[in-house]
Scaffold this motif. Structure first.
Motif, mmCIF file in Angstrom:
data_model
loop_
_atom_site.group_PDB
_atom_site.id
_atom_site.type_symbol
_atom_site.label_atom_id
_atom_site.label_comp_id
_atom_site.label_asym_id
_atom_site.label_seq_id
_atom_site.Cartn_x
_atom_site.Cartn_y
_atom_site.Cartn_z
ATOM 1 N N LEU A 11 -9.554 9.141 -7.623
ATOM 2 C CA LEU A 11 -9.548 7.679 -7.621
ATOM 3 C C LEU A 11 -8.634 7.138 -8.713
ATOM 4 C CD1 LEU A 11 -13.346 7.028 -6.978
ATOM 5 C CD2 LEU A 11 -11.469 6.673 -5.363
ATOM 6 N N ALA A 12 -8.633 7.790 -9.857
ATOM 7 C CA ALA A 12 -7.743 7.370 -10.942
ATOM 8 C C ALA A 12 -6.283 7.539 -10.531
ATOM 9 C CB ALA A 12 -8.035 8.177 -12.206
ATOM 10 N N THR A 13 -5.990 8.596 -9.819
ATOM 11 C CA THR A 13 -4.626 8.816 -9.343
ATOM 12 C C THR A 13 -4.212 7.724 -8.372
ATOM 13 O OG1 THR A 13 -4.755 11.216 -9.617
ATOM 14 C CG2 THR A 13 -3.124 10.389 -8.056
ATOM 15 N N THR A 14 -5.116 7.332 -7.488
ATOM 16 C CA THR A 14 -4.822 6.257 -6.531
ATOM 17 C C THR A 14 -4.468 4.964 -7.258
ATOM 18 O OG1 THR A 14 -6.293 7.216 -4.860
ATOM 19 C CG2 THR A 14 -5.770 4.874 -4.648
ATOM 20 N N LEU A 15 -5.252 4.611 -8.276
ATOM 21 C CA LEU A 15 -4.984 3.393 -9.044
ATOM 22 C C LEU A 15 -3.716 3.525 -9.875
ATOM 23 C CD1 LEU A 15 -8.408 2.049 -10.367
ATOM 24 C CD2 LEU A 15 -6.698 0.801 -9.044
ATOM 25 N N TYR A 16 -3.538 4.668 -10.498
ATOM 26 C CA TYR A 16 -2.347 4.885 -11.321
ATOM 27 C C TYR A 16 -1.082 4.734 -10.481
ATOM 28 C CZ TYR A 16 1.283 7.232 -13.957
ATOM 29 O OH TYR A 16 2.469 7.523 -14.586
ATOM 30 N N GLU A 17 -1.070 5.305 -9.290
ATOM 31 C CA GLU A 17 0.109 5.221 -8.434
ATOM 32 C C GLU A 17 0.369 3.785 -7.991
ATOM 33 O OE1 GLU A 17 -0.601 8.071 -5.365
ATOM 34 O OE2 GLU A 17 0.084 9.771 -6.588
ATOM 35 N N ALA A 18 -0.699 3.005 -7.738
ATOM 36 C CA ALA A 18 -0.531 1.593 -7.379
ATOM 37 C C ALA A 18 0.096 0.836 -8.541
ATOM 38 C CB ALA A 18 -1.881 0.980 -7.013
ATOM 39 N N TYR A 19 -0.355 1.133 -9.748
ATOM 40 C CA TYR A 19 0.203 0.497 -10.947
ATOM 41 C C TYR A 19 1.657 0.903 -11.142
ATOM 42 C CZ TYR A 19 0.320 -1.171 -15.812
ATOM 43 O OH TYR A 19 0.624 -1.825 -16.968
ATOM 44 N N ASP A 20 1.916 2.175 -11.005
ATOM 45 C CA ASP A 20 3.254 2.706 -11.268
ATOM 46 C C ASP A 20 4.277 2.209 -10.240
ATOM 47 O OD1 ASP A 20 5.007 4.483 -12.781
ATOM 48 O OD2 ASP A 20 5.017 5.737 -10.984
ATOM 49 N N ARG A 21 3.865 2.150 -8.986
ATOM 50 C CA ARG A 21 4.789 1.757 -7.916
ATOM 51 C C ARG A 21 4.787 0.251 -7.664
ATOM 52 N NH1 ARG A 21 2.683 6.403 -3.665
ATOM 53 N NH2 ARG A 21 3.469 8.230 -4.816
ATOM 54 N N LYS A 22 3.826 -0.456 -8.263
ATOM 55 C CA LYS A 22 3.663 -1.898 -8.046
ATOM 56 C C LYS A 22 3.420 -2.196 -6.576
ATOM 57 C CE LYS A 22 4.313 -2.669 -12.399
ATOM 58 N NZ LYS A 22 4.212 -1.276 -12.830
ATOM 59 N N GLU A 23 2.602 -1.346 -5.956
ATOM 60 C CA GLU A 23 2.243 -1.517 -4.552
ATOM 61 C C GLU A 23 0.729 -1.649 -4.447
ATOM 62 O OE1 GLU A 23 3.802 1.827 -2.476
ATOM 63 O OE2 GLU A 23 5.905 1.243 -2.762
ATOM 64 N N PRO A 24 0.232 -2.808 -3.984
ATOM 65 C CA PRO A 24 -1.216 -3.020 -3.928
ATOM 66 C C PRO A 24 -1.906 -2.101 -2.920
ATOM 67 C CG PRO A 24 -0.078 -4.785 -2.788
ATOM 68 C CD PRO A 24 0.981 -3.972 -3.469
ATOM 69 N N ILE A 25 -3.167 -1.833 -3.197
ATOM 70 C CA ILE A 25 -3.960 -0.949 -2.355
ATOM 71 C C ILE A 25 -5.267 -1.637 -1.964
ATOM 72 C CG2 ILE A 25 -3.010 1.144 -3.381
ATOM 73 C CD1 ILE A 25 -5.541 1.282 -5.140
ATOM 74 N N ALA A 26 -6.006 -1.028 -1.058
ATOM 75 C CA ALA A 26 -7.333 -1.533 -0.701
ATOM 76 C C ALA A 26 -8.302 -1.214 -1.841
ATOM 77 C CB ALA A 26 -7.810 -0.879 0.589
#
Length: 261
Positions: A11-26
């Protein structure tokens, strides 16, 4: 049942990647149910990945959901908290909207501590241990699509909606300001869009700081001398648009002008 470390890491990886790529997630809770304590475990993991210096990068703490109405809305009986990292503090620079997903702006009252706060901590302890109070602007950010936040646990995991922070230059002695009656107006291009009063923050902005000093003991952390503690939003959050100018004017704490680009 608490999440396993592998689940926390995922879950942390999912959030980190959203932050890093600036792409929102569900929201994370769409797929996984997790507790408040698990949410903080996720948050700490994401913070450590984002900050080059890890916990050494911390310059303060931030509070959220400091009104009963917001707590009831998201189904949690207490405020929430997160860290303020050195690299998130803006100094005489515009808000970089192109580096963010969907930034929002709100006014806060900040406490600069003169002493460590060790439990038990009262509101009076906070006031007597505060070096100065300062005007603060928080640029909130959500990694979730359309600011969709179905649970407090989602907010906690998402760094308590941390984005950027702007600290005003005016430092006032806490005895010179009636924090409960301190008012603020937030204007966009000269038009007032939001207002607030210190008493809206749990009756007194120092009260959530006292709560935080006690709550941090549960995660082997604490409030230390010299750090900034942001006591939570005193105004409603406003969407930020490139090219706009935002003026945050407190009755006694001073004002901050913020430009977005």
């Amino acid at each position: 049942m608490p999440l396993s470390q592998d689940e926390i890491d995922s879950l942390a990886t999912t959030l980190y990647e959203a932050y890093d790529r600036k792409e929102p997630i569900a929201p994370l809770s769409d797929e996984t149910e997790f507790s408040t304590e698990d949410a903080y475990r996720i948050q700490f993991e994401v913070f450590d990945r984002l900050s080059a210096g890890g916990r050494e990068d911390i310059v303060g703490h931030k509070l959220g959901l400091v009104s009963e109405a917001k707590q009831e809305q998201l189904g949690i009986p207490e405020p929430i908290f997160g860290y303020v990292a050195h690299e998130t503090v803006l100094e005489n620079e515009p808000v970089p909207t192109d580096e963010m997903i969907a930034p929002r702006i709100e006014a806060e009252i900040g406490f600069i501590l003169d002493e460590d706060l060790e439990p038990p901590v009262s509101t009076m302890d906070v006031l007597t241990s505060t070096r100065a109070v300062v005007p603060v602007v928080e640029i909130l950010e959500s990694r979730f699509q359309g600011w969709s936040i179905p649970s407090a646990q989602d907010v906690i995991a998402d760094l308590t909606s941390a984005g950027k922070v702007i600290v005003g230059e005016q430092y006032r002695d806490v005895t010179d300001v009636d924090l409960k009656m301190e008012s603020v107006a937030v204007s966009v291009n000269g038009e007032v869009e939001a207002t607030g009063l210190g008493a809206d923050i749990m009756g007194n902005p120092a009260r959530p700081v006292a709560w935080l000093a006690e709550r941090l003991d549960d995660v082997d952390d604490g409030l230390r001398a010299g750090e900034l503690v942001m006591s939570g939003g005193i105004s409603a959050a406003i969407d930020i648009e490139p090219g706009d100018v935002y003026t945050i004017e407190f009755a006694n704490l001073g004002s901050i002008e913020v430009r977005a680009e």
